[in-house]
Scaffold this motif. Structure first.
Motif, mmCIF file in Angstrom:
data_model
loop_
_atom_site.group_PDB
_atom_site.id
_atom_site.type_symbol
_atom_site.label_atom_id
_atom_site.label_comp_id
_atom_site.label_asym_id
_atom_site.label_seq_id
_atom_site.Cartn_x
_atom_site.Cartn_y
_atom_site.Cartn_z
ATOM 1 N N PHE A 211 14.005 6.734 19.220
ATOM 2 C CA PHE A 211 13.215 5.741 18.501
ATOM 3 C C PHE A 211 12.005 6.447 17.893
ATOM 4 N N VAL A 212 11.791 6.217 16.613
ATOM 5 C CA VAL A 212 10.710 6.874 15.870
ATOM 6 C C VAL A 212 9.842 5.810 15.208
ATOM 7 N N PRO A 213 8.615 6.152 14.826
ATOM 8 C CA PRO A 213 7.755 5.173 14.148
ATOM 9 C C PRO A 213 8.383 4.695 12.841
ATOM 10 N N ARG A 214 8.161 3.431 12.546
ATOM 11 C CA ARG A 214 8.651 2.891 11.276
ATOM 12 C C ARG A 214 7.974 3.621 10.126
ATOM 13 N N GLU A 215 8.693 3.733 9.015
ATOM 14 C CA GLU A 215 8.118 4.412 7.858
ATOM 15 C C GLU A 215 6.805 3.745 7.447
ATOM 16 N N ARG A 216 5.794 4.551 7.194
ATOM 17 C CA ARG A 216 4.466 4.036 6.865
ATOM 18 C C ARG A 216 4.350 3.740 5.370
ATOM 19 N N GLN A 217 3.512 2.768 5.065
ATOM 20 C CA GLN A 217 3.258 2.457 3.667
ATOM 21 C C GLN A 217 2.478 3.590 3.006
ATOM 22 N N VAL A 218 2.740 3.752 1.723
ATOM 23 C CA VAL A 218 1.985 4.745 0.963
ATOM 24 C C VAL A 218 0.524 4.326 0.934
ATOM 25 N N PRO A 219 -0.429 5.224 1.210
ATOM 26 C CA PRO A 219 -1.855 4.852 1.153
ATOM 27 C C PRO A 219 -2.221 4.247 -0.192
ATOM 28 N N GLN A 220 -3.068 3.227 -0.161
ATOM 29 C CA GLN A 220 -3.396 2.505 -1.395
ATOM 30 C C GLN A 220 -4.100 3.383 -2.415
ATOM 31 N N TRP A 221 -4.809 4.421 -1.942
ATOM 32 C CA TRP A 221 -5.498 5.270 -2.910
ATOM 33 C C TRP A 221 -4.513 6.052 -3.778
ATOM 34 N N GLN A 222 -3.239 6.153 -3.314
ATOM 35 C CA GLN A 222 -2.238 6.850 -4.107
ATOM 36 C C GLN A 222 -1.570 5.939 -5.136
ATOM 37 N N SER A 223 -1.938 4.653 -5.144
ATOM 38 C CA SER A 223 -1.264 3.715 -6.030
ATOM 39 C C SER A 223 -1.481 4.035 -7.505
ATOM 40 N N LEU A 224 -2.629 4.650 -7.830
ATOM 41 C CA LEU A 224 -2.917 4.938 -9.238
ATOM 42 C C LEU A 224 -2.112 6.118 -9.774
ATOM 43 N N ILE A 225 -1.652 6.990 -8.899
ATOM 44 C CA ILE A 225 -0.911 8.164 -9.362
ATOM 45 C C ILE A 225 0.561 8.104 -8.995
ATOM 46 N N LYS A 226 0.941 7.140 -8.101
ATOM 47 C CA LYS A 226 2.322 7.068 -7.641
ATOM 48 C C LYS A 226 3.266 6.488 -8.688
ATOM 49 N N ASN A 306 1.292 1.522 -21.855
ATOM 50 C CA ASN A 306 2.035 0.295 -21.533
ATOM 51 C C ASN A 306 2.998 0.517 -20.359
ATOM 52 N N ALA A 307 3.642 1.689 -20.341
ATOM 53 C CA ALA A 307 4.531 2.004 -19.222
ATOM 54 C C ALA A 307 3.753 2.061 -17.910
ATOM 55 N N TYR A 308 2.568 2.604 -17.960
ATOM 56 C CA TYR A 308 1.742 2.711 -16.758
ATOM 57 C C TYR A 308 1.279 1.329 -16.290
ATOM 58 N N GLN A 309 0.768 0.527 -17.218
ATOM 59 C CA GLN A 309 0.230 -0.771 -16.843
ATOM 60 C C GLN A 309 1.319 -1.745 -16.378
ATOM 61 N N SER A 310 2.512 -1.633 -16.954
ATOM 62 C CA SER A 310 3.583 -2.556 -16.580
ATOM 63 C C SER A 310 4.013 -2.372 -15.123
ATOM 64 N N SER A 311 3.842 -1.184 -14.585
ATOM 65 C CA SER A 311 4.222 -0.914 -13.189
ATOM 66 C C SER A 311 3.034 -0.961 -12.244
ATOM 67 N N LEU A 312 1.825 -1.026 -12.775
ATOM 68 C CA LEU A 312 0.644 -0.926 -11.918
ATOM 69 C C LEU A 312 0.532 -2.108 -10.958
ATOM 70 N N ILE A 313 0.760 -3.334 -11.463
ATOM 71 C CA ILE A 313 0.595 -4.509 -10.607
ATOM 72 C C ILE A 313 1.614 -4.498 -9.464
ATOM 73 N N GLY A 314 2.867 -4.142 -9.783
ATOM 74 C CA GLY A 314 3.878 -4.082 -8.733
ATOM 75 C C GLY A 314 3.557 -3.033 -7.679
ATOM 76 N N ILE A 315 3.045 -1.903 -8.113
ATOM 77 C CA ILE A 315 2.692 -0.848 -7.159
ATOM 78 C C ILE A 315 1.497 -1.273 -6.309
ATOM 79 N N LEU A 316 0.538 -1.979 -6.899
ATOM 80 C CA LEU A 316 -0.614 -2.442 -6.129
ATOM 81 C C LEU A 316 -0.195 -3.455 -5.062
#
Length: 509
Positions: A211-226, A306-316
């Motif tokens: 049994f291993v730890p569940r996969e962790r969420q990506v840190p929110q500070w990485q949302s702008l570059i992910k 536009n490509a960046y902004q269209s995915s930004l809300i979903g990533i946030l």
């Protein structure tokens, strides 16, 4: 002489102990007096009953006749025939038959079966002692008002109670593992564990896994570059540098119509960055070639933005997860601590040279039943440990005590380290073993055991096997927007540092 004979019989049972065998005890001398004869016969049978030997007969001559013409009586006993005749308590022997001399021959008087079946479906409320190990969901316990451990539910507890009702015996829970008649609590069916005990029909399939730890969420500070992959960011950076150089080159190739905003490389870099961020420039290009390239550059910036902004809300809202630990290779490379549940060391040794077994055993933490909470807390909340243990038990605890948003905080490997079957163990030769096996087999064939397992999981496990419906909408909080605020804070710090350096340079030079 009687004491020595009983000791000899006891030694024989110790050395040649096989409860399934048929034992015959023959004595050529009968004690005088019926009472003394009964005592001797009951002593023989009692010694055998201590080792759960019931297929036994005692042959003793009739004391009232002569030695050469005396009949030979055949005695035995039937256990669990009343509430006062339980197990090793031999209160009344039974005369099965007699060898009666008739002339030169000796024949049985009634030709009875000398080894009749002593299988029981009714134990007349006789107490039977069980040692039960705590291991949910097979055995679920709670602390009673007097501080003692009380078994309230669980698959094996339900089976035990049902068999107790059907065969009419009283359950006695023992705290001593050396005095039990039956053993419960996630016990594996293993050939090496069957010495001195009998196993019933298996009732549950078990497994051992990591049994291993569940996969962790990506840190929110990485949302702008992910949003973009590494290759896209490299491509955008290359386009930015090449476009800035092209602006500077086209502005300086015409000597008559130079634009001061595009002849300085620093200003060109800032203007190019402004257009990428959809910010207008304060001065447009003047030459035709310069303007043509400017239009192409603006179109490129519009597509990228536009490509960046269209995915930004979903990533946030859903930043995604970091890659989880999927196999033993990833686990060893992760560097987290390893913990091993009791009695699983032999499972690792089966790997041989495939894994560094010695290193794992030497560096691992031992998770005893009383330490399992500590190990699971570290696994769930600190995410710095992996635990090797029983799949059904630890997975059940995860759904009961360690969940977040309906999901356990740790996950098992897809592949099991070991698989096997759970069983109940009784002392070798115990009469309840056969009754227990028959009832368990019928419960299994009828699907009742599978139904009970599902009921227990749904009763105690939160969201077990449920499809969780997502939220209708997401509300962006400061936690989602922390990447943008961290970037703003970084810009404020950079501007203050730059302003301080300018002031220092102005007053110094």
């Amino acid at each position: 002489m009687q004491v020595r004979l009983l000791d000899a019989i006891f030694v024989v049972f110790q050395r040649m102990w096989n409860p399934r065998a048929r034992y015959v005890i023959v004595t050529t001398i009968a004690p005088r007096g019926s009472h003394l004869r009964d005592v001797v016969i009951n002593s023989f049978l009692t010694i055998a009953s201590y080792k759960n030997i019931y297929n036994i007969i005692v042959l003793m001559p009739e004391a009232s006749r002569g030695t050469d013409k005396a009949s030979l009586n055949i005695f035995t006993w039937f256990p669990y025939t009343s509430s006062s005749n339980c197990g090793s308590k031999v209160h009344r022997r039974v005369l099965l038959d007699q060898f009666v001399p008739s002339g030169n021959k000796t024949s049985l008087l009634s030709n009875a079966n000398l080894f009749p079946s002593k299988f029981h479906n009714n134990f007349y409320k006789c107490p039977i002692e069980f040692f039960i190990q705590h291991w949910p969901p097979l055995t679920i316990t709670t602390n009673a008002s007097n501080g003692a451990m009380e078994y309230v539910d669980g698959l094996e507890i339900r089976i035990l109670r049902l068999v107790s009702e059907l065969t009419n015996f009283k359950i006695i829970v023992s705290g001593n593992p050396d005095t039990f008649e039956g053993l419960f609590g996630a016990v594996w069916m293993e050939p090496e564990a069957s010495v001195g005990v009998d196993s019933t029909w298996p009732h549950f399939k078990g497994a051992t896994t990591w049994f291993v730890p569940r996969e962790r969420q990506v840190p929110q500070w990485q949302s702008l570059i992910k949003i973009f992959g590494t290759s896209v960011w490299v491509f955008v950076l290359a386009c930015y540098i090449s476009a800035s150089f092209t602006f500077w080159l086209t502005a300086n190739c015409h000597s008559k119509k130079k634009n001061s905003s595009y002849t300085q490389i620093g200003v060109v870099l800032m203007n190019s960055l402004s257009t990428i961020l959809c910010h207008p420039v304060h001065l447009k290009p003047t030459t035709a070639l310069h303007q043509a390239f400017f239009v192409l550059w603006i179109f490129f910036c519009m597509v990228i933005n536009n490509a960046y902004q269209s995915s930004l809300i979903g990533i946030l809202a859903q930043p995604g997860y970091l890659p989880p630990i999927l196999n033993m290779k990833d686990l060893l490379e992760s560097g987290i601590d390893l913990a091993i549940q009791n009695h699983t060391e032999n499972v690792l040794k089966e790997y041989g040279t495939i894994l560094p077994v010695d290193h794992i055993l030497d560096s691992s933490i031992k998770c005893n039943p009383q330490d399992m909470g500590y190990c699971l807390n570290r696994l769930s909340y600190d995410s710095n440990i992996a635990v090797l243990g029983g799949r059904i038990g630890i997975e059940f605890r995860g759904y009961v005590n360690y969940t977040y948003n309906g999901k356990p905080l740790f996950v098992p490997f897809h592949d099991n380290v070991r698989e096997g079957y759970m069983t109940f163990y009784f002392k070798k030769g115990h009469l309840l073993t056969e009754s227990f096996s028959i009832i368990v087999m019928r419960l299994h064939d009828a699907g009742i055991i599978a139904r009970w397992v599902e009921d227990i999981r749904m009763k105690y496990g939160k969201h077990f096997n449920k499809i969780l419906s997502g939220k209708g909408f997401y509300v962006l909080t400061l936690n989602h927007m922390q990447g943008a605020f961290q970037l703003l804070l970084l810009g404020v710090v950079a501007s203050v540092v730059c302003f301080s350096l300018e002031i220092t340079y102005f007053y110094t030079f």
